[in-house]
Structures are given as structure tokens and as C-alpha cells.
Design a protein around this motif. Structure first.
Motif, PDB file in Angstrom:
ATOM      1  N   ALA A  11       0.813  -1.221   0.000  1.00  6.63           N
ATOM      2  CA  ALA A  11       0.000   0.000   0.000  1.00  6.63           C
ATOM      3  C   ALA A  11       0.849   1.274   0.000  1.00  6.63           C
ATOM      4  N   CYS A  12       2.193   1.125  -0.046  1.00  5.84           N
ATOM      5  CA  CYS A  12       3.053   2.315  -0.112  1.00  5.84           C
ATOM      6  C   CYS A  12       2.837   3.020  -1.455  1.00  5.84           C
ATOM      7  N   ARG A  13       3.020   4.354  -1.455  1.00  8.59           N
ATOM      8  CA  ARG A  13       2.786   5.099  -2.694  1.00  8.59           C
ATOM      9  C   ARG A  13       3.759   4.664  -3.792  1.00  8.59           C
ATOM     10  N   ASP A  22       8.918   1.068  -5.175  1.00  4.51           N
ATOM     11  CA  ASP A  22      10.237   0.708  -4.653  1.00  4.51           C
ATOM     12  C   ASP A  22      10.506   1.377  -3.314  1.00  4.51           C
ATOM     13  N   CYS A  23       9.429   1.681  -2.586  1.00  5.47           N
ATOM     14  CA  CYS A  23       9.549   2.366  -1.292  1.00  5.47           C
ATOM     15  C   CYS A  23      10.478   1.579  -0.358  1.00  5.47           C
ATOM     16  N   ALA A  24      11.424   2.291   0.239  1.00  9.09           N
ATOM     17  CA  ALA A  24      12.361   1.634   1.170  1.00  9.09           C
ATOM     18  C   ALA A  24      11.887   1.786   2.611  1.00  9.09           C
ATOM     19  N   HIS A  25      10.729   2.425   2.800  1.00 10.51           N
ATOM     20  CA  HIS A  25      10.124   2.612   4.128  1.00 10.51           C
ATOM     21  C   HIS A  25      11.099   3.337   5.051  1.00 10.51           C
ATOM     22  N   GLU A  26      11.717   4.353   4.518  1.00 10.79           N
ATOM     23  CA  GLU A  26      12.674   5.109   5.324  1.00 10.79           C
ATOM     24  C   GLU A  26      12.337   6.596   5.331  1.00 10.79           C
ATOM     25  N   GLY A  68       3.876   8.918   1.735  1.00 14.43           N
ATOM     26  CA  GLY A  68       2.868   7.893   1.449  1.00 14.43           C
ATOM     27  C   GLY A  68       3.314   6.486   1.816  1.00 14.43           C
ATOM     28  N   CYS A  69       4.215   6.372   2.793  1.00 13.67           N
ATOM     29  CA  CYS A  69       4.716   5.041   3.165  1.00 13.67           C
ATOM     30  C   CYS A  69       3.758   4.385   4.155  1.00 13.67           C
ATOM     31  N   ALA A  70       3.133   3.302   3.731  1.00 14.19           N
ATOM     32  CA  ALA A  70       2.138   2.628   4.566  1.00 14.19           C
ATOM     33  C   ALA A  70       2.791   1.873   5.717  1.00 14.19           C
ATOM     34  N   VAL A  71       4.043   1.471   5.542  1.00 15.89           N
ATOM     35  CA  VAL A  71       4.734   0.708   6.584  1.00 15.89           C
ATOM     36  C   VAL A  71       5.045   1.613   7.771  1.00 15.89           C
ATOM     37  N   LEU A  72       5.589   2.799   7.480  1.00 15.52           N
ATOM     38  CA  LEU A  72       5.902   3.723   8.576  1.00 15.52           C
ATOM     39  C   LEU A  72       4.623   4.217   9.253  1.00 15.52           C
TER      40      LEU A  72
HETATM   41 ZN    ZN Z   1       7.014   2.281   2.421  1.00 21.46          ZN
END
Ligand code: ZN
Ligand code: GDP
Length: 358
Positions: A286-288, A291-295, A299-303
Motif C-alpha cells: 500500500a506504499c505510494r 520501490d519504497c524503502a520505508h525510510e 505515502g509510506c504505509a509501513v511507517l
Molecule cells: Zn514504504
């Protein structure tokens, strides 16, 4: 006072890691290693020899979930049973490593397949079975467990040009030892045995047909599977030769061989998820940015899940660590390498198709 490892237990894999735990336990227990875990009773080995043991009611009650209960390879603490009856397992020592598979079904509970495995032989054969994607998957699952992967390229006798395979394996796992062996001819087996020191525990994983049974027999020696087999007394007082899952190798290492461990990783062999991190992977979907690294990306769904307390930050840390190891292993530091790797994979697939199984 720190307790020294007991010499008679060292051959079974007892290390200072467990000795420290024993020393800090509030109660006096006898350490034992689980050779076979079953629903009814466990076969364990103590410094005094083999025993039958059952999980105490208290331990069963206190276990947060099934994965906290003893399994093959675990170190446990025993209390004597009543008379000649089985001993009670009152404690499971914290594991040094843990091979697990997500349990089938709707629960997210992980199924622990084996505990305290130091090294995993990832067995593949040098023919049509060879599959880099699957190899990479196994490496991820093994790293996730805390154990050390060794890539075993078996059936070398069938392959006139193994260099190609070796190079391909090295590229996806530059840090892992690679052993070129033939369970049939015995070639390369000494080098393989040297990967398992005395008191160290190894497990074999790999697809069906790659030669795990043949290798296991070679490593154990023809009769060793029954050498020193437990002479257990069953409920009716008969002496039976107990089936075991943890074996002592002639050179002093220990080998865990169970159907569950053998198939380790297959559940995710073709999926996109990392072993054991389905929850994070699902969130990442669900990240925008793909290739989101969640850092800190927008729009980072993990963070966001961490902020909302829906995801344990430690879990994200563990996921990042595994991801970093995976990137290192896969040599995917940059796009150029990835593209080059894809090209090589394609070549390799062609090569494998051109040299089918005989
Ligand atoms: Zn992310
Ligand atoms: P497992 O399913 O991984 O346990 O595989 P097995 O040990 O049962 O082996 C599958 C088949 O491959 C059997 O027919 C073995 O005899 C054969 N095999 C195992 N190792 C070798 C090897 O090194 N060379 C050759 N040519 N055949 C092998």
C-alpha cells in the motif's frame, strides 16, 4: 558464577549460550536435547543418556503459542518424573537459531521446524532442478533463521561443466560457501563434512529428488542412523528402537533430518514475500512508491503502521536487516547489477534447457 559447558554435553551442541541460561535459571533442571518431538512425548538426550519426556502442564500453560513449545533440536530443562515414568520438560532454553515456516491455515502463527541449527545445507542438483530464484529463496529463509547457509551442488557426476552453475550460485550468494559434490561417487563430501564441526548442528533442505537422502546417508554412514539408537520402553513395556530426527554424525557433528525441514521455504518458493514477513510485505503493497524503502518516503504505509502501533518497530528493524542481507547476497546494489543479473539468469535458463536431466 558462570557455569562451564559440560564436556559430555558439548558433543550434543551444548554451548556457553545455553550454560549461561542454565546458570541463571531459578530452579535445578537437567539439560537435555530434543531428538524427536511428538504430540505425546519427546525423545531427549541428556548427559546420562536417552530419556523419554513429556511437557509439564505448567510449561504447556505458560507457552504463549505453539512455537514456544519444544521441538527437535531444542535444549530443554528436565525434572525427574515419578518413578520409572517419563521426565518432565519444565523449561525450553532460548534458541540460538530457529527454522520456521508459516503454519498452513488462516493463523499467522509460525511453525517451528527445528531449533538450534547452526548450518543449513541448501541442496540443489546440477541438472534441470537448478533454479536460482528458488536458491535465493532458500538463502533468505535460512538467513532469517539465524543459521549459516552452505550451497550444495549435488550430482556433479552428471555435469560436465559445473563451473557455470558455481558462478551463478556465487553471484546470488557471495558470502555462502559452495560445495560441489556427488553423493553417488563421494566426490566433494570431505569438504562438505568439514563445514560441520563437532557439536555443530546441520540440516538439509532442498526440493525432492536432489539427493538429500543420498547425502544424509553418506554423512551419517550406512549404519549410523541406528547406531546408539534409543532403546526406549513403550507404554506396554516393550523395548522399541525409537525413531529419531536428530542424528550424530561419525565426525562429531549433528544432523537434523525431518520432512518438514526438508521442505523449508517451499511455501514461499515462488511467492514475492520474504519468509516470515508477510505482514510487512502486505503493508508495503500500500506504499505510494513501488520501490519504497520505508525510510521516510511520502505515502509510506509501513511507517504509518508503525506510527499507528499496528506494526512493531522491532519487526520493521528485523525486516530491514533481512532485506539488507538479501540485497548484499543478491548483489543488487544498483540497477546496473540487477539488469546484468537478469541477463545472466536468462542465459542460465537457456543453458539448463539445453542440458536437460539425463
Ligand atoms: Zn514504504
Ligand atoms: P531426495 O528426494 O532429495 O532425498 O533425493 P534422493 O536422495 O532420494 O535422490 C533422488 C535420486 O537421485 C535417486 O535416484 C538417487 O540415487 C539420485 N542421486 C542422488 N545423489 C546423486 C548424485 O550425486 N549423482 C547421481 N547421478 N544421482 C544421484
Amino acid at each position: 558464577m558462570q557455569q562451564q559447558p559440560r564436556p559430555d554435553l558439548i558433543g550434543l551442541g551444548w554451548t556457553p549460550f545455553f550454560a549461561r541460561q542454565l546458570a541463571s535459571l531459578g530452579e535445578a533442571v537437567q539439560p537435555a536435547r530434543v531428538l524427536l518431538a511428538s504430540a505425546a512425548q519427546h525423545h531427549v538426550q541428556t548427559a546420562d543418556g536417552p530419556r523419554l519426556a513429556v511437557v509439564s502442564g505448567r510449561l504447556a500453560h505458560e507457552a504463549a503459542d505453539r512455537s514456544a513449545l519444544p521441538t527437535v533440536g531444542d535444549w530443554v530443562g528436565l525434572r525427574p518424573g515419578d518413578g520409572a515414568g517419563p521426565a518432565y520438560i519444565v523449561h525450553t532454553f532460548t534458541r540460538s537459531t530457529c527454522l520456521r515456516r508459516k503454519a498452513a491455515g488462516p493463523t499467522v502463527e509460525a511453525q517451528v521446524l527445528a531449533a538450534n541449527v547452526d548450518t543449513v545445507f541448501i541442496v540443489t542438483s546440477l541438472n534441470a532442478d537448478f533454479n536460482l530464484r528458488r536458491l535465493e529463496r532458500y538463502i533468505e529463509v535460512v538467513l532469517d533463521s539465524g543459521a549459516r547457509p552452505v550451497i550444495v551442488l549435488n550430482k556433479a557426476d552428471l555435469c560436465p561443466d559445473p563451473g557455470w552453475f558455481r558462478e551463478a550460485a556465487r553471484e546470488i550468494a557471495p558470502a555462502a560457501p559452495i560445495a560441489l559434490v556427488s553423493a553417488l561417487s563421494g566426490a566433494g563430501l570431505d569438504a562438505l563434512r568439514a563445514e560441520v564441526g563437532a557439536g555443530e548442528t546441520v540440516a538439509l533442505v532442498g526440493s525432492s529428488g536432489v539427493g538429500k537422502s543420498a547425502l544424509s546417508n553418506r554423512l551419517l554412514g550406512a549404519e549410523v542412523q541406528l547406531e546408539g539408537a534409543i532403546r526406549a520402553t513403550d507404554e506396554r513395556g516393550r523395548h522399541t528402537t525409537a525413531h529419531r530426527e536428530l542424528f550424530v554424525m561419525p565426525g562429531g557433528g549433528l544432523l537434523i533430518d525431518t520432512p518438514g525441514v526438508r521442505e523449508l521455504g517451499l511455501w514461499s518458493a515462488d511467492g514475492g514475500a520474504l519468509g516470515g514477513f508477510d505482514d510487512v510485505e502486505a503493508l508495503a503493497g500500500a506504499c505510494r512508491f513501488r520501490d519504497c524503502a520505508h525510510e521516510g518516503e511520502p505515502g509510506c504505509a509501513v511507517l504509518r503502521a508503525v506510527e499507528d502501533s499496528a506494526l512493531d518497530p522491532d519487526r520493521l528493524g528485523a525486516y530491514r536487516k533481512l532485506g539488507a542481507e538479501r540485497r548484499y547476497l543478491a548483489g543488487q546494489q544498483d540497477v546496473r547489477v540487477r539488469i546484468e543479473e537478469k541477463r545472466r539468469w536468462k542465459q542460465l535458463v537457456k543453458h539448463v534447457r539445453a542440458h536437460p536431466k539425463r
